[in-house]
Motif scaffolding. Structure first.
Motif, mmCIF file in Angstrom:
data_model
loop_
_atom_site.group_PDB
_atom_site.id
_atom_site.type_symbol
_atom_site.label_atom_id
_atom_site.label_comp_id
_atom_site.label_asym_id
_atom_site.label_seq_id
_atom_site.Cartn_x
_atom_site.Cartn_y
_atom_site.Cartn_z
ATOM 1 N N LYS A 70 0.844 -1.202 0.000
ATOM 2 C CA LYS A 70 0.000 0.000 0.000
ATOM 3 C C LYS A 70 0.880 1.254 0.000
ATOM 4 O O LYS A 70 0.545 2.249 -0.631
ATOM 5 N N THR A 71 1.990 1.169 0.696
ATOM 6 C CA THR A 71 2.904 2.311 0.775
ATOM 7 C C THR A 71 3.471 2.642 -0.595
ATOM 8 O O THR A 71 3.567 3.815 -0.965
ATOM 9 N N ALA A 72 3.827 1.616 -1.364
ATOM 10 C CA ALA A 72 4.358 1.855 -2.708
ATOM 11 C C ALA A 72 3.293 2.490 -3.600
ATOM 12 O O ALA A 72 3.593 3.390 -4.400
ATOM 13 N N ARG A 73 2.049 2.038 -3.459
ATOM 14 C CA ARG A 73 0.958 2.654 -4.257
ATOM 15 C C ARG A 73 0.757 4.105 -3.843
ATOM 16 O O ARG A 73 0.568 4.984 -4.692
ATOM 17 N N ALA A 74 0.779 4.362 -2.540
ATOM 18 C CA ALA A 74 0.621 5.740 -2.055
ATOM 19 C C ALA A 74 1.755 6.618 -2.580
ATOM 20 O O ALA A 74 1.539 7.762 -2.992
ATOM 21 N N CYS A 75 2.958 6.066 -2.603
ATOM 22 C CA CYS A 75 4.118 6.804 -3.112
ATOM 23 C C CYS A 75 3.950 7.085 -4.610
ATOM 24 O O CYS A 75 4.266 8.176 -5.084
ATOM 25 N N GLY A 76 3.434 6.117 -5.349
ATOM 26 C CA GLY A 76 3.175 6.323 -6.776
ATOM 27 C C GLY A 76 2.141 7.415 -7.012
ATOM 28 O O GLY A 76 2.256 8.205 -7.956
ATOM 29 N N MET A 77 1.140 7.471 -6.168
ATOM 30 C CA MET A 77 0.117 8.519 -6.279
ATOM 31 C C MET A 77 0.721 9.891 -6.031
ATOM 32 O O MET A 77 0.418 10.857 -6.728
ATOM 33 N N ARG A 78 1.594 9.964 -5.020
ATOM 34 C CA ARG A 78 2.242 11.245 -4.730
ATOM 35 C C ARG A 78 3.115 11.690 -5.896
ATOM 36 O O ARG A 78 3.129 12.856 -6.279
#
Length: 181
Positions: A70-78
């Motif tokens: 989930k953290t990697a997805r959140a980072c991709g969104m940012r």
């Protein structure tokens, strides 16, 4: 205030938008680190852009166990948000990109990103106003920082005029040799 400045618009610049996104990524990282062992001790891996990371950190971030997090997805969104602010030539492009990003955020699993999408939706007009008038308040924030420092240095002055003089000297970049008695 509207009577004096009828054409004034509230503008939220890219710095502050990305700042909120960084905070959401940090919350997602903290929430997931306890339940996902490969993410332990990676707190400082996620805040930066991948292009700015030094060896061997990009390889650690690309680890398949971490990329599906989930953290990697959140980072991709940012990072997508940063791309929208950097690459959008006008309000229309920014609006289309931010609408797609908000949809991605709302349908994702990291709760902090869902909350951020709601915040972006509520302030959509103020965020998009930046693309009509690309102004920031960075100069004012910088001056405020200088004034706060001058106020700290002038503690103990018996007269408020002396504090004001210290602020003028500091912000005006005047040397004491220019002041006459």
């Amino acid at each position: 205030m509207r009577g004096h400045l009828p054409n004034a618009a509230r503008i939220i610049d890219g710095f502050h938008v990305v700042k909120h996104a960084n905070e959401a990524v940090d919350k997602a990282s903290k929430a997931e680190a306890g339940e996902n062992p490969p993410l332990k001790r990676t707190k400082y891996l996620w805040p930066g852009n991948e292009s700015n990371l030094t060896d061997p950190r990009p390889e650690v971030r690309r680890d398949p166990a971490k990329r599906r997090s989930k953290t990697a997805r959140a980072c991709g969104m940012r990072e997508r948000l940063q791309d929208i602010h950097a690459d959008s030539a006008n309000r229309t492009e920014a609006e289309a990109g931010s609408k797609a990003l908000r949809s991605w955020m709302m349908h994702s699993r990291p709760e902090p990103m869902k909350a951020l999408a709601g915040q972006f939706r509520r302030h959509r007009q103020d965020i998009l106003a930046y693309f009509d008038r690309p102004y920031t308040n960075a100069i004012l924030e910088g001056l405020n920082s200088i004034i706060q420092h001058a106020k700290t240095r002038s503690r103990g002055f018996r007269n408020m005029d002396h504090s004001g003089t210290m602020i003028y000297l500091t912000c005006g970049e005047l040397g004491l040799n220019t002041v006459t008695a």
